[in-house]
Design an enzyme around this catalytic site. Structure first.
Site, PDB file in Angstrom:
ATOM      1  N   GLY A  46       0.880  -1.268   0.099  1.00 40.87           N
ATOM      2  CA  GLY A  46      -0.195   0.041   0.081  1.00 40.87           C
ATOM      3  C   GLY A  46       0.892   1.364  -0.006  1.00 40.87           C
ATOM      4  O   GLY A  46       1.917   1.100   0.601  1.00 40.87           O
ATOM      5  N   GLN A  51       3.352   9.747   0.783  1.00 39.24           N
ATOM      6  CA  GLN A  51       4.356   9.163   1.125  1.00 39.24           C
ATOM      7  C   GLN A  51       5.117   9.316  -0.287  1.00 39.24           C
ATOM      8  O   GLN A  51       6.466   9.014  -0.335  1.00 39.24           O
ATOM      9  CB  GLN A  51       4.164   7.525   1.150  1.00 39.24           C
ATOM     10  N   CYS A  88       6.335  -0.087   7.088  1.00 37.13           N
ATOM     11  CA  CYS A  88       5.840   1.091   6.334  1.00 37.13           C
ATOM     12  C   CYS A  88       7.077   1.501   5.403  1.00 37.13           C
ATOM     13  O   CYS A  88       8.335   1.574   5.768  1.00 37.13           O
ATOM     14  CB  CYS A  88       5.653   2.153   7.312  1.00 37.13           C
ATOM     15  N   LEU A  89       6.735   1.689   4.026  1.00 36.66           N
ATOM     16  CA  LEU A  89       7.679   2.048   3.197  1.00 36.66           C
ATOM     17  C   LEU A  89       8.547   3.268   3.544  1.00 36.66           C
ATOM     18  O   LEU A  89       9.760   3.362   3.204  1.00 36.66           O
ATOM     19  CB  LEU A  89       7.270   2.120   1.741  1.00 36.66           C
ATOM     20  N   HIS A 130      -4.084   1.435   7.744  1.00 39.49           N
ATOM     21  CA  HIS A 130      -2.533   1.927   7.782  1.00 39.49           C
ATOM     22  C   HIS A 130      -2.700   3.213   6.684  1.00 39.49           C
ATOM     23  O   HIS A 130      -2.048   4.216   7.006  1.00 39.49           O
ATOM     24  CB  HIS A 130      -1.643   0.791   7.261  1.00 39.49           C
ATOM     25  N   GLU A 131      -3.260   3.085   5.552  1.00 36.84           N
ATOM     26  CA  GLU A 131      -2.971   3.840   4.378  1.00 36.84           C
ATOM     27  C   GLU A 131      -3.899   5.196   4.535  1.00 36.84           C
ATOM     28  O   GLU A 131      -3.357   6.268   4.275  1.00 36.84           O
ATOM     29  CB  GLU A 131      -3.247   3.398   3.015  1.00 36.84           C
ATOM     30  N   HIS A 134      -2.282   7.502   7.103  1.00 37.10           N
ATOM     31  CA  HIS A 134      -1.195   8.362   6.513  1.00 37.10           C
ATOM     32  C   HIS A 134      -1.877   9.860   6.165  1.00 37.10           C
ATOM     33  O   HIS A 134      -1.181  10.777   6.063  1.00 37.10           O
ATOM     34  CB  HIS A 134      -0.541   7.777   5.065  1.00 37.10           C
TER      35      HIS A 134
END
Ligand code: ZN
Length: 150
Positions: A46, A51, A88-89, A130-131, A134
């Site tokens: 995701g 991000q 997380c990226l 999670h997304e 963000h």
């Protein structure tokens, strides 16, 4: 096709409340295309627009069942609880145990501007929450019970 640079923790844009998309312009479609390219390039599940340095309410997800594109997503229902590892990226090398709803229902626009409802459980439920966090400037480490280096 274009791969964006993924911004990392410490960057201001990750802490901003992202702005709703008012109109789905060619630029938003390009953003979705490039975010998906970036997601696959990074082997992620995701990615939220902040991000890649864009403070807009846009998310892409693929948990292995094909791409999901979400514009202005809102969680409209939650059920149960599930504690599992998360990464997380934007926070490379760190994992943490995060409690999330086991199932969620999310309402969002697709790129045609149509309202869609996505129901997720397991990894998809976790990823949706999670997304969407963000977009509020929330990172999983804010919620993690315990984090460790990978
Ligand atoms: Zn993340």
């Amino acid at each position: 096709m274009a791969i964006y640079q993924i911004v990392e923790i410490g960057s201001e844009v990750l802490r901003e409340k992202a702005v709703p998309v008012k109109e789905i312009t060619p630029n938003i479609e390009k953003l979705l295309d490039n975010m998906l390219d970036t997601l696959y390039d990074a082997n992620g599940v995701g990615l939220a627009a902040p991000q890649v340095g864009v403070s807009k309410r846009v998310v892409v997800i693929d948990v292995g069942e094909g791409p999901i594109e979400l514009i202005n997503p809102v969680i409209i229902a939650k059920e149960g609880e599930d504690l599992d590892d998360e990464g997380c990226l934007s926070i490379p090398g760190i994992t943490g145990q995060v409690a999330r709803a086991a199932k969620v229902k999310v309402e969002a626009l697709n790129r045609q501007g149509e309202l869609q409802v996505i129901e997720g459980e397991g990894l998809l439920s976790r990823c949706l929450q999670h997304e969407i966090d963000h977009l509020e400037g929330i990172l999983f480490v804010d919620k993690a019970k315990k984090t460790s280096r990978r």
